[in-house]
Design an enzyme around this catalytic site. Sequence first.
Site, short mmCIF file in Angstrom:
data_model
loop_
_atom_site.label_atom_id
_atom_site.label_comp_id
_atom_site.label_asym_id
_atom_site.label_seq_id
_atom_site.Cartn_x
_atom_site.Cartn_y
_atom_site.Cartn_z
N VAL A 99 0.84 -1.19 0.00
CA VAL A 99 0.00 0.00 0.00
C VAL A 99 0.88 1.25 0.00
O VAL A 99 1.89 1.31 0.71
CB VAL A 99 -0.89 0.01 1.26
N CYS A 100 0.46 2.25 -0.78
CA CYS A 100 1.07 3.57 -0.72
C CYS A 100 -0.05 4.60 -0.82
O CYS A 100 -1.22 4.27 -0.59
CB CYS A 100 2.13 3.76 -1.81
N ARG A 101 0.25 5.82 -1.18
CA ARG A 101 -0.78 6.86 -1.24
C ARG A 101 -1.74 6.63 -2.39
O ARG A 101 -2.95 6.66 -2.23
CB ARG A 101 -0.14 8.25 -1.34
#
Length: 98
Positions: free
Chosen positions: A59-61
């Site tokens: 997960v990232c932005r």
Amino acid sequence: MAETTIQDTNDRRSRDQILDVREDFETAEGMIPEALHIPMGDLNARLTELDRARPVIVVCRSGNRSARVADALNTAGYTADTMTGGMTAWQAAGLPVR
């Protein structure tokens, strides 16, 4: 690279590893409750914190960094997916954060 939706990630979060690769200032805005936070730049030094026997959802932005990390993890022998839409989509959907 395999992708997973925010809903599929929500369904899988109790059994799979969630890896948040955002920077510290980004995670201050909220993380998936079960997520392990390892900034992308620190991943090589901290790779042993991940269990090779369990799938990883990265997960990232927005989904860009997580796609690169998922590819690298798959190359290193892990089973990794990227969460499409990232935390932007997760939070917009009203899913839980800590």
